[in-house]
Design a protein around this motif. Structure first.
Motif, short mmCIF file in Angstrom:
data_model
loop_
_atom_site.label_atom_id
_atom_site.label_comp_id
_atom_site.label_asym_id
_atom_site.label_seq_id
_atom_site.Cartn_x
_atom_site.Cartn_y
_atom_site.Cartn_z
N LYS A 34 22.23 9.17 1.86
CA LYS A 34 21.58 9.49 3.22
C LYS A 34 20.02 8.73 2.92
O LYS A 34 19.26 9.05 3.88
CB LYS A 34 21.55 10.88 3.61
CG LYS A 34 22.58 11.45 4.04
CD LYS A 34 22.68 12.69 4.60
CE LYS A 34 23.94 13.09 5.50
NZ LYS A 34 23.93 14.80 5.31
N GLU A 57 12.06 1.63 -3.00
CA GLU A 57 10.79 2.03 -2.74
C GLU A 57 10.78 2.73 -1.23
O GLU A 57 9.77 3.21 -1.06
CB GLU A 57 9.96 1.04 -2.91
CG GLU A 57 8.64 1.32 -3.94
CD GLU A 57 7.91 0.43 -4.24
OE1 GLU A 57 8.19 -0.81 -4.04
OE2 GLU A 57 6.67 0.58 -4.88
N ASN A 58 11.67 2.06 -0.37
CA ASN A 58 11.59 2.54 1.06
C ASN A 58 12.44 3.90 1.32
O ASN A 58 12.75 4.47 2.24
CB ASN A 58 11.79 1.74 2.05
CG ASN A 58 10.66 0.58 2.11
OD1 ASN A 58 9.61 0.66 1.91
ND2 ASN A 58 10.89 -0.19 3.20
N ALA A 59 12.88 4.63 0.16
CA ALA A 59 13.58 5.49 0.27
C ALA A 59 12.96 6.87 0.78
O ALA A 59 11.67 6.98 0.46
CB ALA A 59 14.34 5.99 -1.13
N ASN A 60 13.50 7.68 1.18
CA ASN A 60 12.93 8.85 1.83
C ASN A 60 12.59 9.88 0.69
O ASN A 60 13.36 10.28 -0.26
CB ASN A 60 13.84 9.76 2.71
CG ASN A 60 14.19 9.14 3.94
OD1 ASN A 60 13.77 8.15 4.23
ND2 ASN A 60 14.71 9.94 5.08
N GLY A 61 10.92 10.09 0.67
CA GLY A 61 10.60 10.69 -0.33
C GLY A 61 9.74 10.07 -1.34
O GLY A 61 9.15 10.27 -2.37
N VAL A 62 9.63 8.63 -1.04
CA VAL A 62 8.46 7.80 -1.57
C VAL A 62 7.26 7.55 -0.77
O VAL A 62 7.55 7.38 0.33
CB VAL A 62 9.16 6.45 -2.08
CG1 VAL A 62 8.22 5.54 -2.71
CG2 VAL A 62 10.36 6.47 -2.58
N PHE A 63 6.11 8.04 -1.33
CA PHE A 63 5.05 7.94 -0.55
C PHE A 63 4.04 7.13 -1.22
O PHE A 63 4.02 7.07 -2.37
CB PHE A 63 4.37 9.30 -0.21
CG PHE A 63 5.50 10.36 0.35
CD1 PHE A 63 5.50 10.35 1.77
CD2 PHE A 63 6.11 11.27 -0.52
CE1 PHE A 63 6.77 11.30 2.34
CE2 PHE A 63 7.25 11.95 -0.12
CZ PHE A 63 7.37 12.08 1.43
N TRP A 66 17.94 9.59 0.51
CA TRP A 66 16.83 10.54 -0.08
C TRP A 66 16.85 10.33 -1.73
O TRP A 66 17.71 9.93 -2.39
CB TRP A 66 17.06 12.15 0.17
CG TRP A 66 17.15 12.38 1.64
CD1 TRP A 66 17.90 12.18 2.33
CD2 TRP A 66 15.95 12.88 2.38
NE1 TRP A 66 17.48 12.60 3.66
CE2 TRP A 66 16.08 13.12 3.51
CE3 TRP A 66 14.43 13.33 1.38
CZ2 TRP A 66 15.00 13.66 4.56
CZ3 TRP A 66 13.57 13.70 2.64
CH2 TRP A 66 14.08 14.01 3.82
#
Lengths: 291, 461
Positions: B347, B247-253, B349
């Motif tokens: 990376k 859930e803390n990956a880049n692209g989760v808002f 994402w």
């Protein structure tokens, strides 16, 4: 509107601004931060508080010009205004909640890297005003990028300056200085490290080995700064925390730095484009190989 | 004219609007409004008023619209509501006033929301202002938060003669009306800003960039700054996440972040300095109004958008109109589906989301049938963005810095429903800070009740 009463270029691309913000100046504590906007269309930029003057009602911020938003900030002059200046945000440094008697028994080491010297300064100053002398390591890439040396010297117990290229003070990274000090027999009970994420990560790896509890101050991407957006979430000890309300200071040995560093890359492409637009006007439409 | 059928309201074509941020619903013109108003049978025992959280005298204002007296209609609404142009757009009328309309038994209920909107828009376009305060009574009230609860409470108190100052944490007043609800549902400059101007015209001061609990405490507002009473309308709070891996990956808002970037910071506009993810395929997890807003925003920014919701269409908490609009625009609904993990590349994402199919079992505590996993139904959606729209938990900024302010087990501020009174003397509260995330109009109702409560308290003090 929040008037800039003092503006100083500390060194190439690093600026200090003292800003009139009565409510923030009255309420802030070391360790807290503010969010500023230069104009009506401006981005919300979080910055740690570097100093404050409760009587004058001013707050000092220090920032490095790294992108379009900070470039616009750097263009502001004495007498100009910030459109918005909100704070203090986040929790105060844990130190300020301890009694001076307890603090005097502690051997405290601060480690500041680059612009990290700015948020370290009010903590060291606060300790100094409460009769506590803390040791401070300030590291910078080179002599020309060193900031706040005199100010720090006036409030620190011992000040150790180190430059990566050896152009001033000791030579090497801040981690080398920590090792050297410990090697010389120095002992510390707590370390507070503030600087670039990569520096804090390596300081923490070292202090974990040294069994030295370490606090770090994180400055992740955020929007509102009051807990509403969740952009600033970081993993600490396996749990998700919001840096803006739970931090910005955390137990450095429990922070997932790799994740935090990845999250800082979130808008790098967009930021790069914004910078190009600012430098070249609205003329950049691909072709640079980077977009 | 068929009295059983409502006058249809004009809307922007679905295909066209899916690519712009202009308002979806175009509203009635005067002729259409008068025709719709003519369907109202002006019930003596009007049920619609009972359905309205701020008890607007609905038959009376509709009667004026019927006659073409729009200004009179506006003054009638203004007596009860500070934000009619907002409410006409975002209230869930189908479950409130219109849900109780007698016309609705046999045919379509009167289009009360669209009539309210027409009246408010007409008044704005013709420069009509709400009737202001009598004389000032020399007492002052601090209102925390400039969202629907705060604006309503402030407006009502100002009309009663109080000096009111609103403290807003963000740089712009409006709360959820500016950071949460998108432009295409609620235009910011033309509607929200103008309604706030009307509240200011009543004498209400607004100080932005003040985070109560940080910049100043409630005790300081009462003590040093001399306010006679305080109303807390600070809103919902911290976004919830699922607690699943990745859930803390880049692209989760959070939906809050995504919507704040687009609405408050205008990231949808090329000229804005605030970036927003340029997504190709987006999953919005959740089924409420906020989920619909986030989904329709992502769609307009050029993405293929899926709503991922663990129950069935019947249980979707969003308004029927919002679901309908979302479908029209091309949002894909993956119902009875629950995420189990978010996948990312090396990376960090987002590359996809693992999900599992659900089926409905026995009713749970909420009375809705509990979704249970279908064994062996796992599958992966490929996407680059996930927006979590799962509700919020209360913000501790005020409760943790105010001595003697009681909160419940969910950490919401405890306040009496009929007058907003909290456990601390002189301090009142209402809206999402008390109830947890709810609607604009319920917050307004609470702001209104608290204004009455504060008035009674200060009269007897």
């Amino acid at each position: 509107m929040y008037k800039i009463v003092k503006r100083e270029e500390l060194t190439t691309n690093i600026y200090l601004m003292e800003v009139e913000a009565k409510r923030v100046a009255k309420a802030c504590q070391p360790g807290q931060f503010v969010i500023v906007r230069t104009d009506e269309e401006g981005e919300r930029i979080p910055l740690t508080i570097c100093d404050y003057d409760r009587e004058k009602g001013t707050v000092t911020i220090v920032f490095q010009c790294v992108g379009a938003a900070t470039k616009t900030m750097a263009d502001l002059q004495e007498g100009d205004d910030f459109h918005d200046f909100v704070g203090p945000l986040g929790c105060a440094s844990e130190l300020v909640n301890e009694s001076p008697e307890e603090l005097k028994k502690k051997r405290i080491l601060f480690v500041a890297g680059g612009v990290g010297a700015a948020p370290v300064y009010p903590q060291v100053k606060w300790l100094h005003e409460n009769g506590v002398a803390a040791d401070v390591i300030v590291g910078s890439k080179t002599k020309d990028l060193l900031i706040l040396e005199k100010e720090m010297e006036a409030v620190a117990g011992n000040l150790y300056v180190t430059t990566d290229d050896g152009s001033y003070g000791r030579c090497g990274m801040v981690t080398q200085t920590i090792k050297d000090l410990v090697g010389e027999g120095k002992q510390y009970d707590v370390c507070i490290a503030i600087g670039p994420m990569i520096m804090m990560k390596f300081v923490c790896l070292l202090t974990k080995e040294l069994n030295l509890p370490t606090v770090v101050s994180l400055n992740p991407i955020m929007v509102d700064g009051t807990g509403m957006c969740g952009a600033c979430r970081v993993t600490v000890d396996g749990k998700v925390k919001f840096a803006c309300v739970d931090g910005p200071e955390f137990d450095g040995h429990a922070v997932n730095f790799d994740e935090a560093m990845r999250r800082q890359q979130m808008y790098k492409t967009a930021e790069g484009r914004a910078m190009l637009k600012l430098e070249e006007g609205d003329t950049h439409h691909g072709g640079c190989g980077n977009c | 004219m068929d009295v059983l059928t409502r006058i249809p309201v004009r809307e922007q074509d679905a295909r066209e609007r899916a690519a712009n941020f202009e308002e979806v619903c175009l509203g009635y013109n005067k002729e259409e409004a008068m025709n719709e108003a003519a369907r109202c049978i002006n019930c003596k025992n009007a049920q619609c008023i009972k359905g309205c959280p701020v008890a607007i005298d609905i038959p009376a204002f509709i009667e004026q619209v019927k006659e073409g007296n729009v200004e009179e209609a506006y003054q009638i609404i203004s007596r009860s509501s500070a934000l009619p142009a907002v409410c006409g757009r975002v209230c869930p009328q189908e479950s409130q006033c219109e849900g109780k309309c007698i016309r609705g038994i046999k045919g379509d209920p009167i289009s009360i929301g669209k009539l309210e909107r027409f009246v408010a828009d007409w008044a704005r376009e013709n420069g009509i202002k709400p009737e202001g305060a009598k004389e000032k009574n020399g007492k002052s009230v601090a209102v925390i938060g400039s969202g629907p609860a705060g604006l309503t409470c402030a407006g009502d108190l100002a009309k009663m003669g109080y000096e009111v100052t609103i403290f807003e944490a963000l740089h712009e007043p409006g709360g959820v009306l500016v950071y949460g609800i998108p432009e295409f549902r609620l235009p910011k400059q033309d509607v929200v800003a103008k309604e706030i101007e009307n509240v200011k015209a009543l004498g209400v001061k607004i100080e932005t960039n003040v985070v109560v609990g940080k910049s100043v405490t409630i005790d300081e507002l009462i003590g040093e700054e001399g306010f006679d009473a305080v109303f807390i309308g600070s809103g919902a709070g911290l976004p919830k996440f699922m607690g699943i891996p990745g859930e803390n990956a880049n692209g989760v808002f959070s939906a809050n972040e995504y919507l704040t970037r687009s609405n408050l910071m205008k990231a949808f506009d090329q000229n804005s300095n605030t970036p927003i993810m340029e997504s190709k395929k987006v999953a919005v997890v959740g089924g409420g109004n906020v989920a619909m807003d986030a989904a329709r925003t992502a769609l307009r920014l050029g993405a293929e958008v899926h709503i991922v919701y663990r129950r069935s269409e019947e249980e979707l908490p969003a308004r029927v109109e919002e679901v309908h609009h979302a479908k029209e625009e091309g949002i894909i609904f993956d119902l009875l589906t629950n995420p189990t993990e978010i996948l990312a590349d090396e990376k960090g994402w987002v590359t996809g989301m693992k999900c599992i199919r659900m089926e409905l079992g026995e009713p749970d505590a909420s009375g809705r049938r509990r979704p249970v996993e279908v064994p062996g139904s796992e599958f992966t959606m490929e996407l680059d963005t996930v927006i979590m729209s799962l509700g919020t938990s209360p913000n501790p900024l005020i409760s943790s810095t105010t001595e003697g302010l009681e909160t419940n087990k969910w950490k919401c501020i405890v306040a009496e429903e009929e007058n907003g009174q909290t456990s601390k003397e002189g301090v009142y509260a209402g809206g999402d800070a008390v109830t947890g995330a709810a609607t604009v109009i319920l917050a307004m109702g609470a702001g209104k009740a608290a204004a009455k409560g504060i008035d009674e308290y200060l009269r007897n003090k």
